[in-house]
Design an enzyme around this catalytic site. Sequence first.
Site, PDB file in Angstrom:
ATOM      1  CG  HIS A  18      -2.380   4.947  -5.597  1.00  8.18           C
ATOM      2  ND1 HIS A  18      -1.142   5.399  -5.984  1.00  8.18           N
ATOM      3  CD2 HIS A  18      -2.480   5.265  -4.267  1.00  8.18           C
ATOM      4  CE1 HIS A  18      -0.522   5.964  -4.964  1.00  8.18           C
ATOM      5  NE2 HIS A  18      -1.319   5.884  -3.904  1.00  8.18           N
ATOM      6  CB  ILE A  19      -8.858   3.398  -4.657  1.00  8.03           C
ATOM      7  CG1 ILE A  19      -8.874   1.867  -4.521  1.00  8.03           C
ATOM      8  CG2 ILE A  19      -8.964   3.802  -6.119  1.00  8.03           C
ATOM      9  CD1 ILE A  19     -10.183   1.221  -4.978  1.00  8.03           C
ATOM     10  NE  ARG A  36       3.829   7.390  -3.777  1.00 10.69           N
ATOM     11  CZ  ARG A  36       2.820   7.792  -3.023  1.00 10.69           C
ATOM     12  NH1 ARG A  36       2.002   6.879  -2.500  1.00 10.69           N
ATOM     13  NH2 ARG A  36       2.630   9.073  -2.777  1.00 10.69           N
ATOM     14  CD  GLU A  60       0.020   3.912  -8.781  1.00  8.49           C
ATOM     15  OE1 GLU A  60       0.340   3.272  -7.775  1.00  8.49           O
ATOM     16  OE2 GLU A  60      -0.462   5.073  -8.729  1.00  8.49           O
ATOM     17  CB  ILE A 111      -0.941   0.034   1.229  1.00 10.50           C
ATOM     18  CG1 ILE A 111      -0.123  -0.085   2.523  1.00 10.50           C
ATOM     19  CG2 ILE A 111      -1.997  -1.054   1.136  1.00 10.50           C
ATOM     20  CD1 ILE A 111      -0.806   0.471   3.728  1.00 10.50           C
TER      21      ILE A 111
END
Length: 327
Positions: free
Chosen positions: A291-292, A243, A272, A241
């Site tokens: 990436h939420i 990078r 991404e 979670i």
Amino acid sequence: MEEEKPWVLISEVGGEAGLNEELADIVKQHFRIVPYKELLENPQHLGPKIQVAFQWKFLPEFNPGLFKMLPSLKLAVSGGVGIDHLDVPFINSLGVKVANTPGAVSDATADFAMGLLLTSARKILEGHQIAIDPKTVRIQQSLMGSEVTGSTLGIIGMGDIGYRIAQRSCGFQMRILYHNRRKRSAEDEEAVKASYCEGLDDLLRRSDFVMLAVKLTSDTIGLIGQRELSLMKPTATLINISRGQVVDQDALVKALQSGTIHAAALDVTHPEPLPRDHPLLRMPNVLITPHIGVNTYNTTCKMVEKMVENALAATRGLPIPNEVRSK
């Protein structure tokens, strides 16, 4: 009254990477908003009036070209906790301060981290696909997941987010190991029953789930590569979670294909999004989200409120609560 408000640059109102109307309204209470597109259309008139620049979902990019258009800029503030995308020394050299929004994202990110862990371990996504498949007429019982309760969670990066993940893990009676630049206090460790691993290798060997919650720095780029993956249990799951660059993705693909590790759950990748032909996108033992981790209404509101708080301090000549300084 609108003319008396300080001016702030934002990416846009609405759109894929902009502030939605409700978030923009929080900013409008204190600032006059200038969308990036409007700045580009009239930089000579608008640029000198802007005192603060807001970056949301990495836009607009804080690059030399932008700063050249903003001679009166006092503060560049980024929504989120990561600052790896910001050249803080360069920005500071222009006489511009930098801020972010630490703390605002911690709970949402920790919640999401546990969601990734549970979804991957218990094969929730696969179960959903079976349940809704029009070809399914009988529920098979062969889909077996991994036990979470009583398992061992290794957290790499025990800052605010990592610690909140540990707090949540207590509810699953998980044994918690952690590796961090600094050992947490005895009180912190006792509160979550966490054991410190001075060496990363020890944590990797002992963990059923390895959670990456580190900041991206020169020291953490490629932190998890072929050697580190080879130390993990063949039944272990890697959860990231932080990078995407923290993990050597080529090594991860090989480890997942060979059975060196069991699975991976990733909210971050590099780049991404991944190229559409990337092998990670086709692997059944990989869960990827876009990436939420911070994407909840309450959290985004808190982030914007912190951005506004920092911006108001800058325009009033006061200490900036979340200033990021060059090291």
